[in-house]
Enzyme design. Structure first.
Site, PDB file in Angstrom:
ATOM      1  N   SER A 140       0.827  -1.198   0.000  1.00 25.30           N
ATOM      2  CA  SER A 140       0.000   0.000   0.000  1.00 25.30           C
ATOM      3  C   SER A 140       0.873   1.264   0.000  1.00 25.30           C
ATOM      4  CB  SER A 140      -0.964  -0.038   1.191  1.00 25.30           C
ATOM      5  OG  SER A 140      -1.995   0.911   1.033  1.00 25.30           O
ATOM      6  N   ASP A 203      -6.967  -3.801  -8.470  1.00 24.50           N
ATOM      7  CA  ASP A 203      -6.597  -2.866  -7.398  1.00 24.50           C
ATOM      8  C   ASP A 203      -6.505  -1.432  -7.917  1.00 24.50           C
ATOM      9  OD1 ASP A 203      -5.655  -1.630  -5.152  1.00 24.50           O
ATOM     10  OD2 ASP A 203      -3.744  -2.693  -5.082  1.00 24.50           O
ATOM     11  N   HIS A 318      -7.516  -4.471  -3.256  1.00 29.37           N
ATOM     12  CA  HIS A 318      -6.308  -3.985  -2.576  1.00 29.37           C
ATOM     13  C   HIS A 318      -5.990  -4.827  -1.342  1.00 29.37           C
ATOM     14  CE1 HIS A 318      -3.175  -1.084  -1.758  1.00 29.37           C
ATOM     15  NE2 HIS A 318      -3.651  -0.838  -0.546  1.00 29.37           N
TER      16      HIS A 318
END
Length: 631
Positions: A140, A203, A318
């Site tokens: 991330s 994502d 994600h």
């Protein structure tokens, strides 16, 4: 000659090779461990370093504090990299011809907040000493910290001339980090192979910064909050403030529109890109994975894969990297026994079919044709890097006669009765056929070596090309032989009057690159031996340009009245004199420097005469010292 094409589609095979190693699973495991245990408000608890055999792992937490999230969301502008930490990336820029290397301001602040922690620097130095290779990883937002840490470590090792240490950065769902100049600088440093970005099929995070960053500041904060709550406390994720369906759809549509526009602009060769991918991209799905390096292909595949998704899936994906990584090896084994439809006869087409299946794009979907075209474009067309080197070697042998003619010209000038030497003879040349031929050879050799640099920077040559002794030695020999002619031509045409002196304002970039290659080479004991005779070429290829500056300083001394400027002129003169005497005494100059009528010998005579005049003047004009007149 027609370009040769590979018989195999390599993106799926490369992904299979990466997935077969424990690096992906171990990296993801450490990311999960530190995410669960970390306190984002304490920098020392945002990362973990662990030794697994001879491999040192550095993993960053997936979560960041609310304050750090605000910094990342509100500082989406691009800023320059600090020379103190990333100088190799900045030194490559050819000033005035391209945009400087820029990165996301918020992500850079996030990196420095970690770097400022004493425990981070101490542990990094320890793991460098203990490890034979290092893997740096993050998920991330913190994946950008992993990328910047890798760039910092690569820069640190290069500047300190430390031992060669393999470094690999593996990121999961990383946002884009910087502009296209950053991507080019990483390619020039041959660091692109040090980065593997794992991106899941739908994502939104790796694709989000293709949209101008100020568009979704508040929405991004909500997304980060939802993701972080889901990763740390899955049972409470419903309590996190979420986006409504319309807001999700708006983000999804904006990203899709920007990706499509960017892909079309890239095909047309237009558009300046604010953010741009670098390194290798490992696209994973529930069906397998594919690996790509070409940035244009990466962007197109991001677009095509997202087209098969939905706004909700783009946010939920994600959080699914653990599922994809855990199943990926099994999926590769499974698909070997199952290919959609008939098996193509061509090995290459069969590879494309497997890669398409690994990307989880069905052959029946509308985007399948475009995806196949993207996979084919991603394949490295033309000759392989090693074949390109072989081709360059042939071309080098073809231009060697040009170099030989210049060597013959130098020998003739050095042995001439005029005793002017190589540099001055070319600078003051007439219009003879011989002089014109040498000038043409100079230009042809320059074009060849500029072509070599272009191929290197376009990633068309092997990663270690600039360390191969054949090319390091050939470029050095060329530079020592031909750069004096380039300097002579520069001053012959009076370009120093309009542009400034050669070293700072006129030196071709290729010489700076060749000079760095030479400094970075491995030096043998034999090279450190003292010379017993003069060199065939002066070992400082800018010697004559430095002399031209010293000549101008000597001329200005005669007319300058300002004491401060006069001191600076004498300082420059003395510095060059010391440098030149050192080269002469160590026999690092060729005989043309010491020719009776050369510019250097004339300058030395002029300097001696000026000093004699000044000494005589100081004797005739007494000065007052301690109340007494002294000469």
């Amino acid at each position: 000659m027609e370009h040769e094409a590979s018989s195999f589609e390599s993106s799926e095979m490369l992904a299979n090779h990466v997935a077969s190693s424990p690096l992906l699973s171990e990296s993801w495991r450490l990311c999960c461990d530190i995410t669960t245990a970390a306190s984002p408000s304490i920098p020392g608890q945002s990362f973990v370093m662990k030794q697994v055999g001879s491999i040192g792992y550095v993993a960053f937490s997936s979560i960041i504090s609310e304050a750090e999230a605000g910094i990342c969301c509100c500082n989406g502008n691009l800023v320059a990299l600090d020379d103190q930490f990333f100088s190799p990336l900045n030194k490559q820029i050819n000033e005035g011809e391209e945009e400087p290397v820029l990165v996301h301001a918020g992500f850079l602040k996030l990196f420095f907040s970690i770097y400022a922690s004493p425990s981070f620097q101490t542990q990094m130095m320890e793991i460098i000493q203990k490890s034979k290779s290092i893997v740096i990883t993050g998920h991330s937002i913190r994946a950008t910290t992993a990328s910047l840490s890798t760039l910092w470590l690569l820069s640190h090792l290069q500047k300190s001339n430390s031992r060669s240490l393999p470094i690999l950065c593996i990121t999961f769902g990383s946002p884009l980090l910087g502009n296209e100049s950053l991507s080019r600088a990483i390619l020039r440093e041959r660091w692109d192979g040090n980065f593997c970005h794992v991106v899941s099929k739908h994502d939104i995070m790796p694709r989000l910064l293709f949209v101008p960053p100020l568009h979704f500041i508040n929405q991004l904060k909500f997304l980060l909050n939802f993701w972080h709550m889901s990763m740390t406390s899955p049972q409470f994720q419903t309590l996190a403030t979420q986006l409504n369906n319309e807001e999700k759809a708006e983000i999804f549509r904006s990203v899709m529109a920007c990706l499509e526009a960017l892909a079309q602009a890239e095909e047309a060769g237009s558009e300046t890109r604010a953010f741009w991918p670098f390194g290798s991209y490992f696209f994973c799905s529930e069906e397998g994975a594919i690996c790509m390096e070409n940035a244009t292909s990466v962007i197109k595949m991001m677009h095509l894969m997202l087209m098969t998704g939905s706004p909700c899936a783009s946010i939920e994906d994600h959080l699914k990297y653990g599922d994809y990584i855990g199943k990926i090896s099994y999926q590769f084994l499974k698909q070997r026994n199952s290919v959609d439809g008939d098996i193509p006869e061509s090995c290459y087409e069969a590879g494309v079919a497997l890669a398409l299946q690994s990307s989880a794009i069905s052959s029946q979907e509308p985007v399948s044709t475009a995806a196949k075209d993207c996979l084919k474009m991603a394949r490295r067309m033309g000759r392989t890097p090693n074949l390109n080197v072989a081709d360059l070697a042939i071309k080098l042998s073809m231009i060697n006669p040009y170099r030989a003619q210049i060597e013959w010209y130098k020998a003739c000038c050095d042995d001439s009765d005029e005793q002017m030497g190589y540099y001055d003879s070319f600078k003051l040349r007439g219009v003879s056929k011989r002089d014109s031929k040498v000038n043409m050879n100079r230009i042809m050799l320059g074009k060849f070596w500029d072509g070599v640099i272009d191929k290197l920077e376009n990633n068309d040559l092997p990663h270690d090309f600039h360390r191969r002794s054949k090319w390091v030695n050939a470029s050095q020999f060329y530079m020592l032989l031909v750069e004096p002619l380039d300097i002579a031509e520069y001053y012959r045409n009076g370009l120093h009057r309009s542009k400034g002196h050669y070293v700072k304002h006129g030196r071709p970039r290729r010489y700076e690159i060749f000079e760095r290659w030479w400094k970075e080479r491995r030096v043998s004991d034999r090279e450190n031996n003292k010379r017993s005779r003069l060199a065939s070429s002066t070992q400082d290829s800018c010697f004559w340009a430095e002399l031209e500056e010293a000549r101008e300083c000597l001329d200005n001394v005669r007319s300058e009245s300002d004491p401060n400027k006069l001191d600076l002129l004498w300082q420059n003169i003395n510095n060059f004199e010391k440098h030149a005497v050192g080269l002469v005494e160590s026999k690092q100059v060729s005989k043309d420097v010491l020719a009776r009528n050369s510019s250097y010998v004339s300058w030395v005579d002029d300097l001696r005469e000026l000093r004699s005049q000044l000494w005589q003047f100081s004797v005739k004009v007494p000065t007052l010292v301690n109340g007494k007149l002294v000469p």
